[in-house]
Design an enzyme around this catalytic site. Structure first.
Site, PDB file in Angstrom:
ATOM      1  N   HIS A  14       0.313   4.563   4.237  1.00 43.13           N
ATOM      2  CA  HIS A  14      -0.302   5.193   3.256  1.00 43.13           C
ATOM      3  C   HIS A  14       0.056   6.600   3.516  1.00 43.13           C
ATOM      4  CE1 HIS A  14      -4.176   2.215   3.030  1.00 43.13           C
ATOM      5  NE2 HIS A  14      -3.007   1.679   2.918  1.00 43.13           N
ATOM      6  N   SER A  68       0.798  -1.170  -0.223  1.00 46.18           N
ATOM      7  CA  SER A  68       0.035  -0.107  -0.160  1.00 46.18           C
ATOM      8  C   SER A  68       0.859   1.239  -0.006  1.00 46.18           C
ATOM      9  CB  SER A  68      -1.015  -0.259   1.035  1.00 46.18           C
ATOM     10  OG  SER A  68      -1.733  -1.073   1.163  1.00 46.18           O
TER      11      SER A  68
END
Length: 296
Positions: free
Chosen positions: A246, A200
């Site tokens: 993230h 991610s």
């Protein structure tokens, strides 16, 4: 005057490159005037490969790098499935764990490795213990099928577009560096004994990269903004998703891409671009070293 390729056929034009007479059937458009077929073929052999808008070598197949990255992630996932899935030892070895500990049942204890083995526990190595490879390997590691499916779909869609704009080497550097900045942020802001995994961070680096490129060319940012908003909601609404990874990946990807696309054109552009990428990586490594010193 006869055509050199068709004896007996009248030729009123000479090749601009070699000067031989050519008939209408042999005339090939050139930058100035016409060339013969042989000179066109020779020119194609010696012409340098094209460059992307931002200085990278144009990829013959912009999807290839993304396909290879997807294949690597898939291979690691299959290895995890084959070795026990959620209980696979690969998760302990490849996942990002800031500080090593001893796992016994559902609990993890801060004890030495030797004492852990005495207690018949399972030792999970951490970055503080020297498992620095986890900062990279964790970005290729997935356990749940929905996790790898979502990340690889995003990579498959975003990757070719960004590689077409930046070139293969710059795209790969962006992907790996974004993954590293995501891991460094996890290392700093996540639970000391938690394990984080997934691509991610690198994927959010690609989201940021696409946004920067769209902004640079004056495109409509609403579509990418809407996509980011959806992912932001998922990040905080779904349990056990690493917002730290993230955030770090997004910031790293944005910084690197900004330098790549806004670097001044000219002979020094590549030097500026690669120096900036090296600088981001160096600062990330420094942050990792400082965090290790704090946790040790």
């Amino acid at each position: 005057m006869e055509c050199y390729r068709h004896p007996g056929r009248e030729a009123n034009i000479r090749c601009q490159r070699c000067g031989r007479p050519i008939c209408p059937d042999c005339m090939r458009d050139a930058a100035v005037g016409f060339q013969c077929p042989d000179c066109v073929k020779e020119g194609a052999k010696t012409t340098r490969s094209g460059r992307t808008t931002y200085g990278g070598t144009r990829s013959a197949n912009p999807a290839l790098t993304s396909q290879v990255l997807v294949a690597i992630n898939a291979a690691v996932w299959v290895a995890v499935l084959a070795t026990g899935w959620t209980s696979s030892r690969l998760v302990d070895l490849l996942g990002l764990t800031p500080n090593g500990g001893c796992v016994q049942g559902d609990f993890i204890f801060d004890v030495s490795r030797s004492l852990c083995e005495t207690r018949s526990g399972t030792w999970v190595p951490g970055v503080v213990d020297g498992a620095y490879w986890q900062l990279i390997t964790s970005t290729f590691l997935h356990v749940q099928i929905w996790h790898i499916a979502a990340n690889m779909l995003a990579l498959y869609v975003l990757g070719p577009q960004i590689e077409a704009a930046l070139g293969r080497v710059r795209f790969l550097a962006l992907y790996l560096a974004s993954g590293l900045t995501g891991s460094a942020t996890v290392y700093w802001l996540s639970a000391e004994y938690g394990t984080t995994l997934g691509a991610s961070g690198a994927i959010y680096g690609l989201f940021a990269a696409l946004g920067v490129i769209v902004y640079k060319v004056g495109g409509d940012l609403r579509s990418i903004g809407g996509l980011l908003l959806i992912n932001l909601v998922i990040t905080f609404a779904v349990p056990n998703i690493s917002w730290q990874g993230h955030l770090g990946g997004f910031v790293g990807g944005a910084l690197i891409t900004a330098v790549l696309v806004f670097a001044p054109k000219g002979s020094r552009r590549s030097t500026v671009q690669w120096s900036a990428i090296a600088g981001v990586v160096a600062l990330t490594v420094l942050a990792i070293i400082v965090r290790t010193a704090v946790l040790a």
